[in-house]
Enzyme design. Sequence first.
Site, PDB file in Angstrom:
ATOM      1  N   ASP A  84       0.830  -1.211   0.000  1.00 27.47           N
ATOM      2  CA  ASP A  84       0.000   0.000   0.000  1.00 27.47           C
ATOM      3  C   ASP A  84       0.868   1.267   0.000  1.00 27.47           C
ATOM      4  O   ASP A  84       1.882   1.326   0.702  1.00 27.47           O
ATOM      5  CB  ASP A  84      -0.858  -0.049   1.282  1.00 27.47           C
ATOM      6  CG  ASP A  84      -2.032   0.903   1.250  1.00 27.47           C
ATOM      7  OD1 ASP A  84      -2.482   1.265   0.147  1.00 27.47           O
ATOM      8  OD2 ASP A  84      -2.517   1.269   2.335  1.00 27.47           O
ATOM      9  N   GLY A 181      -6.332   8.696   8.369  1.00 24.58           N
ATOM     10  CA  GLY A 181      -6.288   8.948   9.812  1.00 24.58           C
ATOM     11  C   GLY A 181      -7.633   9.398  10.347  1.00 24.58           C
ATOM     12  O   GLY A 181      -8.635   9.378   9.626  1.00 24.58           O
ATOM     13  N   GLY A 209      -8.734   6.176   3.150  1.00 26.02           N
ATOM     14  CA  GLY A 209      -9.104   6.917   4.365  1.00 26.02           C
ATOM     15  C   GLY A 209     -10.460   6.530   4.901  1.00 26.02           C
ATOM     16  O   GLY A 209     -11.232   7.384   5.361  1.00 26.02           O
ATOM     17  N   THR A 233      -6.448   3.001  10.015  1.00 31.65           N
ATOM     18  CA  THR A 233      -6.328   3.599  11.355  1.00 31.65           C
ATOM     19  C   THR A 233      -7.272   2.963  12.371  1.00 31.65           C
ATOM     20  O   THR A 233      -6.873   2.660  13.495  1.00 31.65           O
ATOM     21  CB  THR A 233      -6.614   5.116  11.256  1.00 31.65           C
ATOM     22  OG1 THR A 233      -5.726   5.673  10.283  1.00 31.65           O
ATOM     23  CG2 THR A 233      -6.403   5.818  12.582  1.00 31.65           C
TER      24      THR A 233
HETATM   25  P1  13P Z   1      -7.282   5.116   7.153  1.00 30.14           P
HETATM   26  O1  13P Z   1      -6.091   4.754   7.958  1.00 30.14           O
HETATM   27  O2  13P Z   1      -7.658   6.549   7.291  1.00 30.14           O
HETATM   28  O3  13P Z   1      -8.437   4.198   7.394  1.00 30.14           O
HETATM   29  O4  13P Z   1      -6.886   4.959   5.615  1.00 30.14           O
HETATM   30  C1  13P Z   1      -6.400   3.726   5.189  1.00 30.14           C
HETATM   31  C2  13P Z   1      -5.967   3.808   3.785  1.00 30.14           C
HETATM   32  O5  13P Z   1      -6.519   4.510   2.977  1.00 30.14           O
HETATM   33  C3  13P Z   1      -4.827   2.959   3.430  1.00 30.14           C
HETATM   34  O6  13P Z   1      -4.501   3.048   2.094  1.00 30.14           O
END
Ligand code: 13P
Length: 287
Positions: A84, A181, A209, A233
């Site tokens: 990722d 986040g 996200g 997150t």
């Molecule tokens: P979050 O950590 O905000 O859930 O986002 C994860 C993400 O998009 C990893 O590529």
Amino acid sequence: MVVKREEIQELFREAADKGIAVPHFNHSDFWDMSFIVEAAEEQGAPVIIACLPKVIDAIGIEKLGAVAKVVMEKSSVPIVYHLDHCHSVDTCLKAVDHGYNSVMIDAADLPLEENIKAVKKVVDYAHAKGVHVEAEIGQIKSAGEEGYTVESELAALEDAKRLAEETGVDALAVSIGSEHGFYQHTPKLDYALLEKIHGVIQVPLVLHGGSGIPREMVRKAIQKGIRKVNVGTQIRYTYIKTLGETIQNMGAGTHTADIMEAVKIPVKETLKEWIVTCRGEANNGWK
Ligand code: 13P
């Protein structure tokens, strides 16, 4: 079940037919990788386990790839092991050689031409080895990061079209207002932009996200063309917070395996809620 690029493409086609999305969860170690697999198997759903370069730096790409290979082989549902947000072309190529069946080259901070060049390099190498590739257009930043506005980083329709057409990339992360986040305000997703991009691009679109985006907003984004939802997150937070609490409750002398039996309960609950969000309450697909 190990899946190659064609089967991953098939998963996304199936998701498109059903109007659902494939869940992507970031992991940090072997324990949370196991929780993700268990949650997916219990739900009968395919899942993407994603590894940030930070985790590679901590554990090592060879070890992670080897463990993921066995995990994929032994699972009863399709599992994708995904690199990722990798800014390095070389690391993407290494991941391809070490058992990752999907990689994301994130060159969205570069000018479009450079982004296209980097993605093309990874696509050429990865496709020859049956590995799926994701890229990013517009920039998806971290909530609270200084010096930018979400609006100024939104994906440009023409750029998205060019990136997809000129690289042959398999999936595209689109900046439509989400951030990584914990959000400081309720996010505002630009559904009109998402619809426009979905209207001109065939490749599956990815919502980054996921943590902190209200479920109804995620569902609406799926209805408007999102086929992969990334959550990191919230999984990490649930894992680490419960780990701390469990050590307090069970005592520091408790065996790690017993602590983890307790930790996995809330983590799996969180994972399952996201799997349900991705497939819709109406059980439209993947159970
Ligand atoms: P979050 O950590 O905000 O859930 O986002 C994860 C993400 O998009 C990893 O590529």
